[in-house]
Design a protein around this motif. Structure first.
Motif, PDB file in Angstrom:
ATOM      1  N   HIS A  93       0.611  -1.374  -0.027  1.00  0.00           N
ATOM      2  CA  HIS A  93       0.006   0.181  -0.014  1.00  0.00           C
ATOM      3  C   HIS A  93       0.729   1.226  -0.029  1.00  0.00           C
ATOM      4  O   HIS A  93       0.701   2.363  -0.675  1.00  0.00           O
ATOM      5  CB  HIS A  93      -0.969  -0.075   1.190  1.00  0.00           C
ATOM      6  CG  HIS A  93      -1.902   1.265   1.315  1.00  0.00           C
ATOM      7  ND1 HIS A  93      -3.214   1.216   0.982  1.00  0.00           N
ATOM      8  CD2 HIS A  93      -1.548   2.333   1.768  1.00  0.00           C
ATOM      9  CE1 HIS A  93      -3.739   2.465   0.958  1.00  0.00           C
ATOM     10  NE2 HIS A  93      -2.596   3.116   1.602  1.00  0.00           N
ATOM     11  N   HIS A  97       1.857   4.552  -2.642  1.00  0.00           N
ATOM     12  CA  HIS A  97       1.565   6.341  -2.443  1.00  0.00           C
ATOM     13  C   HIS A  97       2.947   6.702  -3.410  1.00  0.00           C
ATOM     14  O   HIS A  97       3.001   7.693  -3.897  1.00  0.00           O
ATOM     15  CB  HIS A  97       1.481   6.420  -0.844  1.00  0.00           C
ATOM     16  CG  HIS A  97       0.376   6.462  -0.503  1.00  0.00           C
ATOM     17  ND1 HIS A  97      -0.690   7.208  -0.774  1.00  0.00           N
ATOM     18  CD2 HIS A  97      -0.154   5.650   0.634  1.00  0.00           C
ATOM     19  CE1 HIS A  97      -1.770   6.869   0.179  1.00  0.00           C
ATOM     20  NE2 HIS A  97      -1.507   5.694   0.899  1.00  0.00           N
ATOM     21  N   VAL A 165      -2.364  10.584   5.146  1.00  0.00           N
ATOM     22  CA  VAL A 165      -1.127  10.299   5.126  1.00  0.00           C
ATOM     23  C   VAL A 165       0.104  11.192   4.569  1.00  0.00           C
ATOM     24  O   VAL A 165      -0.357  11.715   3.686  1.00  0.00           O
ATOM     25  CB  VAL A 165      -0.940   8.589   4.852  1.00  0.00           C
ATOM     26  CG1 VAL A 165      -1.332   8.666   3.357  1.00  0.00           C
ATOM     27  CG2 VAL A 165       0.289   8.148   5.082  1.00  0.00           C
ATOM     28  N   CYS A 175      -6.342   8.978   3.085  1.00  0.00           N
ATOM     29  CA  CYS A 175      -6.138   7.380   2.723  1.00  0.00           C
ATOM     30  C   CYS A 175      -6.693   6.882   4.184  1.00  0.00           C
ATOM     31  O   CYS A 175      -6.290   7.520   5.244  1.00  0.00           O
ATOM     32  CB  CYS A 175      -4.912   7.273   2.650  1.00  0.00           C
ATOM     33  SG  CYS A 175      -4.419   5.582   2.156  1.00  0.00           S
ATOM     34  N   GLY A 177      -5.874   3.317   4.640  1.00  0.00           N
ATOM     35  CA  GLY A 177      -5.107   2.296   4.499  1.00  0.00           C
ATOM     36  C   GLY A 177      -4.089   2.001   5.764  1.00  0.00           C
ATOM     37  O   GLY A 177      -4.029   3.031   6.422  1.00  0.00           O
ATOM     38  N   HIS A 179       0.149   1.517   6.577  1.00  0.00           N
ATOM     39  CA  HIS A 179       1.280   2.080   6.141  1.00  0.00           C
ATOM     40  C   HIS A 179       2.534   1.593   6.864  1.00  0.00           C
ATOM     41  O   HIS A 179       2.464   1.503   8.018  1.00  0.00           O
ATOM     42  CB  HIS A 179       1.133   3.564   5.927  1.00  0.00           C
ATOM     43  CG  HIS A 179       0.326   4.031   5.366  1.00  0.00           C
ATOM     44  ND1 HIS A 179      -1.182   4.507   5.971  1.00  0.00           N
ATOM     45  CD2 HIS A 179      -0.239   4.367   3.994  1.00  0.00           C
ATOM     46  CE1 HIS A 179      -2.022   4.877   5.086  1.00  0.00           C
ATOM     47  NE2 HIS A 179      -1.390   4.810   3.730  1.00  0.00           N
TER      48      HIS A 179
END
Ligand SMILES: [Zn+2]
Length: 211
Positions: A93, A97, A165, A175, A177, A179
């Motif tokens: 993920h 980015h 993020v 986001c 998700g 990290h």
């Protein structure tokens, strides 16, 4: 809870259960990240039950487990993530980015359409009117290596109610998700193939955790 924390174990209370072939457990808080279009769900255990799937259903997170033995509403139990699996999802993920940020340095007008950060079939899809060439892919991979070597700190926060993020001094991205904590946790990010469908560019990639 998963929104701000990379904890891999935590106590929680069972607040609801649905008995079925695959029982569903609802918790007062959770560290399990649900499946999304861009990231696979966490794996792990609730007490001694194995978590098979995690989904965001109707405003709450449903944990699908292999057995309801030993689980009951009101019980305090321990949540335990499969740490290696979580780290792999977070790595893929996060790499997505970083690829988006690196691409914007190569083609400032490109925009991300969506990312699928699945370890076995990871790809980032962008709108890119400028046809990039193989030389740009080399430049892209060099930039990604540079981001890793800089060991950028990953900052998670809220702005106007939206979770964002930010990797080091790069742009903040909304986001939800999971990290890595720093880009130095990654060994390498490799964009291995690219293809165009009109102005839609798909970048296929792999990444590796530093062990
Ligand atoms: Zn993210």
């Amino acid at each position: 809870m998963f929104l701000f924390d990379n904890a891999i174990s935590m106590p929680a209370r069972i607040v609801g259960m649905i008995e079925a072939d695959v029982p569903i457990v609802h918790l007062d808080r959770t560290i399990f990240h649900p499946t999304t279009g861009s990231q696979r769900a966490d794996r792990g255990c609730i007490g001694s039950a194995q978590v098979l799937a995690v989904a965001f259903d109707g405003g709450e997170i449903s944990h699908y487990v292999n057995s309801s033995n030993g689980l009951e509403v009101g019980a305090e139990i321990t949540l335990q993530l499969d740490q290696d699996w979580r780290h792999l999802q977070s790595a893929y993920h996060s790499a997505g980015h970083l690829i988006a940020s690196a691409m914007r340095q190569i083609d400032q007008r490109c925009t991300v359409l969506f990312g699928q950060h699945y370890p076995d079939q990871a790809a980032l899809t962008l709108h890119s009117a400028n046809q990039i060439k193989e030389g740009h892919i080399k430049e892209l991979n060099d930039l990604l290596q540079h981001f890793i070597e800089q060991n950028l700190i990953v900052d998670i926060g809220l702005e106007s109610g939206t979770r964002y993020v930010r990797f080091g001094g790069l742009e903040a991205i909304p986001c939800n998700g999971t990290h890595v904590d720093t880009t130095g946790e990654l060994e390498k990010i490799d964009v291995i193939r690219h293809e165009y469908d009109g102005e839609r560019l798909r970048l296929y990639y792999v990444t590796y955790n530093r062990t």
